[in-house]
Design an enzyme around this catalytic site. Structure first.
Site, short mmCIF file in Angstrom:
data_model
loop_
_atom_site.label_atom_id
_atom_site.label_comp_id
_atom_site.label_asym_id
_atom_site.label_seq_id
_atom_site.Cartn_x
_atom_site.Cartn_y
_atom_site.Cartn_z
N HIS A 175 0.86 -1.19 0.00
CA HIS A 175 0.00 0.00 0.00
C HIS A 175 0.89 1.23 0.00
O HIS A 175 1.90 1.26 0.70
CB HIS A 175 -0.92 0.00 1.24
CG HIS A 175 -2.10 0.86 1.06
ND1 HIS A 175 -2.05 2.23 1.18
CD2 HIS A 175 -3.39 0.56 0.72
CE1 HIS A 175 -3.24 2.73 0.94
NE2 HIS A 175 -4.08 1.74 0.65
N ASP A 235 -7.73 -5.48 0.65
CA ASP A 235 -8.27 -6.44 -0.32
C ASP A 235 -7.92 -7.88 -0.01
O ASP A 235 -8.45 -8.79 -0.64
CB ASP A 235 -7.78 -6.10 -1.73
CG ASP A 235 -8.44 -4.84 -2.24
OD1 ASP A 235 -9.67 -4.77 -2.15
OD2 ASP A 235 -7.74 -3.93 -2.68
N1 COA Z 1 3.94 -7.69 -4.17
C1 COA Z 1 5.26 -7.69 -4.34
N2 COA Z 1 6.01 -6.56 -4.35
C2 COA Z 1 5.35 -5.41 -4.15
C3 COA Z 1 3.97 -5.35 -3.96
C4 COA Z 1 3.26 -6.54 -3.98
N3 COA Z 1 1.95 -6.55 -3.81
N4 COA Z 1 3.60 -4.06 -3.81
C5 COA Z 1 4.70 -3.33 -3.91
N5 COA Z 1 5.78 -4.15 -4.11
C6 COA Z 1 7.17 -3.74 -4.28
C7 COA Z 1 7.42 -3.30 -5.72
O1 COA Z 1 7.81 -4.36 -6.53
C8 COA Z 1 8.49 -2.26 -5.52
O2 COA Z 1 9.71 -2.94 -5.27
P1 COA Z 1 11.10 -2.34 -5.83
O3 COA Z 1 11.26 -1.01 -5.16
O4 COA Z 1 12.10 -3.35 -5.40
O5 COA Z 1 10.92 -2.24 -7.31
C9 COA Z 1 8.09 -1.59 -4.20
O6 COA Z 1 7.38 -2.58 -3.48
C10 COA Z 1 7.22 -0.37 -4.41
O7 COA Z 1 6.11 -0.76 -5.22
P2 COA Z 1 5.24 0.23 -6.06
O8 COA Z 1 4.39 -0.55 -7.02
O9 COA Z 1 6.10 1.31 -6.61
O10 COA Z 1 4.33 0.85 -4.92
P3 COA Z 1 3.11 1.81 -5.14
O11 COA Z 1 2.97 2.60 -3.90
O12 COA Z 1 3.21 2.53 -6.43
O13 COA Z 1 1.88 0.78 -5.33
C11 COA Z 1 0.14 -0.68 -4.87
C12 COA Z 1 0.96 0.48 -4.33
C13 COA Z 1 -1.03 -0.93 -3.93
C14 COA Z 1 -0.45 -0.33 -6.24
C15 COA Z 1 1.04 -1.94 -4.96
O14 COA Z 1 1.48 -2.30 -3.67
C16 COA Z 1 0.34 -3.10 -5.65
O15 COA Z 1 0.33 -3.16 -6.88
N6 COA Z 1 -0.24 -4.05 -4.84
C17 COA Z 1 -0.96 -5.16 -5.42
C18 COA Z 1 -2.36 -4.72 -5.84
C19 COA Z 1 -3.25 -4.47 -4.66
O16 COA Z 1 -3.34 -5.25 -3.75
N7 COA Z 1 -3.96 -3.33 -4.71
C20 COA Z 1 -4.90 -2.95 -3.70
C21 COA Z 1 -4.46 -1.73 -2.97
S1 COA Z 1 -5.50 -1.38 -1.60
#
Ligand code: COA
Length: 391
Positions: free
Chosen positions: A261, A315
């Site tokens: 998150h 979620d």
């Molecule tokens: N699984 C594995 N790695 C994850 C992850 C996950 N669910 N969420 C984040 N990371 C890692 C990324 O790979 C990244 O790693 P790196 O720095 O080594 O490349 C780091 O954490 C930052 O991720 P990022 O996607 O840039 O974070 P964000 O703040 O932009 O995205 C979300 C937040 C919620 C979109 C992201 O955590 C995600 O896609 N989660 C899965 C979807 C989900 O559950 N969404 C519901 C949100 S309530």
């Protein structure tokens, strides 16, 4: 212009001042208008919480009765909306159906009266009242059945489950569902709420505000994630396969759905409450085998992703709760919208209270200047075509 700081995804960039929702992502704390989420989820009702979010304070008994009564009176949707929904393809995603039907409400209620407090109140009531009816209606319509009319003798959440499943629910199921709605009602400047505020800032009508937010919520990185969580748990199959699944996913840079998150570095407080709600349902109606898989994923993920601050989000357990309530997987996100409309409307009102149209800047990275040349002088390679049509 070139010394502007670019923060992808606007991470850490405040885009508004707000008094609606406060998150402490390091402590795992979430408050609506100052009230801790756990207190609201155990003591309040969804309609009371919606009132709190939208009007700023908990209602007194008379205000709550009036609000509940008004919402109850506006649950029905016009036969024209139902007829329109009958033309939607049965294979379409219910979020697309909801976005279209929410937008269609703008056709029925006069536009550009947003300075009129009565119009604002009526729009709030209508959206909160009619969205559940439209979600349930599409569910029956796509099965080839007529929608069920709302029942005036049933409270908000019981009535929704009745319209959806065609039977009266056990009071525990209705209460758990109502608590889920409280948990999902608001979460500061997430993508759909930001979308709502951007749309609101143009002074368009609230139905357009909500329709734009519904479209944003539909994406798998936002509201759509709990559908994917169930798919992932089914793919893993048994608890002993969780570790290997995570290793492979992490090695392939595949995101673990229901984890991570932007705001939280610890377990999302809503995930902890939803886990308890799931257990309450399992104790009464029997366990879902996927729950053991989920527990194993959470445990194994803590060893692998915990150091990066990646823990279960809202979620992760919500899909298991909804499955037990008999809600089909592609309705998880529409159910989220039923709840989040309260937050969107709170932000709509707040935006109008101190409005300035959103118009951010960009850092232009394209070609500085070119001159038009006739078609026969242009390259016809496929690569050029792709590059110019999708920069
Ligand atoms: N699984 C594995 N790695 C994850 C992850 C996950 N669910 N969420 C984040 N990371 C890692 C990324 O790979 C990244 O790693 P790196 O720095 O080594 O490349 C780091 O954490 C930052 O991720 P990022 O996607 O840039 O974070 P964000 O703040 O932009 O995205 C979300 C937040 C919620 C979109 C992201 O955590 C995600 O896609 N989660 C899965 C979807 C989900 O559950 N969404 C519901 C949100 S309530």
């Amino acid at each position: 212009m070139s010394d502007m700081i670019f923060r992808p995804g606007l991470e850490g960039v405040p885009v508004t001042k707000s008094s609606i929702c406060d998150i402490d992502g390091n402590k795992g704390e979430l408050r609506y208008r100052g009230y801790p989420i756990a207190e609201l989820a155990s003591q309040s009702s969804f309609l009371e919480t919606a009132y709190l979010l939208i009007w700023g304070n908990l209602p007194n008994p008379q205000q709550l009765r009036d609000f509940e009564k008004e919402v109850q009176m506006h649950r029905r949707v016009s036969f024209r909306v139902r007829d329109m929904m009958k033309c939607f393809p049965a294979t379409g995603h219910p979020m697309d159906a909801l976005q279209s039907s929410a937008a269609s409400l703008g056709l029925f209620y006069s536009r550009r009266a947003i300075d009129n407090p009565q119009y604002v109140y009526d729009a709030v009531v209508r959206l909160i009242a009619k969205i559940p009816t439209m979600v349930a209606a599409f569910q029956l319509i796509r099965k080839g059945q007529d929608p069920i009319q709302p029942r005036d003798d049933l409270p908000y959440s019981s009535n929704f489950l009745y319209m959806l499943t065609e039977r009266e629910q056990d009071p525990l199921a209705a209460r758990v569902f109502d608590r889920c709605l409280i948990l999902h009602a608001e979460h500061s400047l997430n993508a759909s709420t930001f979308s709502a505020r951007v749309t609101a800032s143009t002074l368009t009508d609230p139905y357009a505000v909500v329709a734009s937010a519904v479209g944003t919520l539909a994406g798998p990185l936002h509201g759509g994630a709990n559908e994917d969580v169930i798919e992932m748990l089914q793919e893993i199959g048994t608890p002993n396969k969780a570790g290997a699944f995570l290793d492979k996913a992490i090695a392939n840079k595949r995101k673990i759905m229901g984890f991570g998150h932007r705001e939280y570095r610890v377990k999302d407080p809503r995930a902890s409450i939803l886990q308890v709600l799931a257990e309450e349902l399992f104790a009464r109606f029997g366990k879902d085998d996927l729950y053991d898989v989920a527990i194993a994923v959470e445990k194994e993920a803590a060893n692998r992703l915990g150091t990066k601050g990646i823990y279960p989000n809202v979620d992760f357990y919500s899909g298991l709760v909804y499955r037990k309530l008999g809600i089909s997987r592609d309705l998880f996100t529409p159910v989220f919208a039923i709840s989040r409309v309260a937050g969107w409307l709170a932000h709509w009102r707040e935006q109008l209270g101190a409005n300035r149209i959103f118009r951010p800047s960009q850092i232009y990275t394209g070609v500085k200047s070119r001159s038009w040349n006739p078609p026969e002088e242009r390259s016809s390679s496929k690569e050029t075509k792709l590059k110019t049509s999708h920069p």
